[in-house]
Design an enzyme around this catalytic site. Structure first.
Site: not given
Ligand code: PGA
Length: 249
Positions: A97, A167
């Site tokens: 993010e 991730e």
């Protein structure tokens, strides 16, 4: 043997009161847990509440980001020594993010990782491919290039203080967990990259976490894979019972 590391990333959730309330339930649920590192990363302003609520416990607190300069005219940023002084022992670096919305690059990830290490923090450095990259068969190349352009620039001594989190971006917050096989394959790619850059000993010592829709009911099968040394949990770390179930898988 690599000690499992179970980390929670609260992203931009919870105020100070909610932070304290979480630990009222979570702390007793993990106080007998041994042989695992447990870490929670609240938003910056709630770090003091989290540190106070976990004093004397087996729970470590981390920041979600940092800036690489020690201090100065950088409005809105937080430096590594400030996180350390606030009671943090960990910090996330290069979460997808941050890369996607805040322009972080492999180069800034390297600078932040060095700054964290210099301040005595343990950085958890995140890597992972996007959906279109996986579909194009580019996963290994993306992981290799994030590694090469980022933390491969550390010295071997610095690298020894790093944890890596794999991730896959398509698995974050989507409910689509990577299968243990997909995760394990990616972890092998990363471990091979570590071996090539820092040697076999460093590769067998480094902890590589999996993150992306980790839940209480999929933790054990992920952790059963030899190359998966822990988890980095978003959504399911917000609930104390759910994260305790993950930690005590
Ligand atoms: P998620 O987030 O567990 O909600 O998928 C993981 C992360 O972003 O670290």
């Amino acid at each position: 043997m690599r000690k499992p590391l179970m980390a929670g990333n609260w992203k931009m959730y919870k105020n100070a009161g909610e932070t304290a309330a979480f630990f009222d339930t979570f702390r007793p649920a993990v106080e007998k847990t041994a042989g695992r590192d447990i870490v929670l990363c609240p938003v910056f302003v709630n770090i003091p509440a989290a540190v106070a609520a976990t004093a004397g416990s087996n729970i470590g607190i981390g920041g979600q980001n940092l800036y690489w300069v020690r201090e100065g005219a950088f409005t809105g940023e937080v430096a590594a020594p400030m996180l350390k002084a606030a009671g943090c022992s960990w910090v996330l670096v290069g979460h997808s993010e941050r890369r996607q919305y805040f322009g972080e690059t492999d180069e800034s990830v390297l600078k932040k990782t060095v700054a964290a290490l210099e301040a005595g923090l343990n950085p958890i450095v995140c890597v992972g491919e996007r959906l279109q990259e996986r579909e194009a068969g580019e996963t290994a190349a993306v992981l290799q290039s994030q590694f090469t352009g980022g933390i491969a620039g550390l010295t071997p001594q610095q690298f020894a203080g790093v944890v890596i989190a794999y991730e896959p971006v398509w698995a974050i917050g989507t409910g689509k967990t990577a299968t243990p096989e997909i995760a394990s394959d990616a972890h092998k790619v990363i471990r091979q990259a570590v071996a090539a850059a820092f040697g076999a000993e460093a590769a067998s010592a480094v902890r590589i976490l999996y993150g992306g829709s980790v839940k209480p009911d999929n933790t054990a099968t992920l952790m059963a894979k030899e190359d998966i040394d822990g988890v980095l949990v978003g959504g399911a770390s917000l609930d104390p019972k759910s994260f305790a179930a993950i930690v005590n898988y």
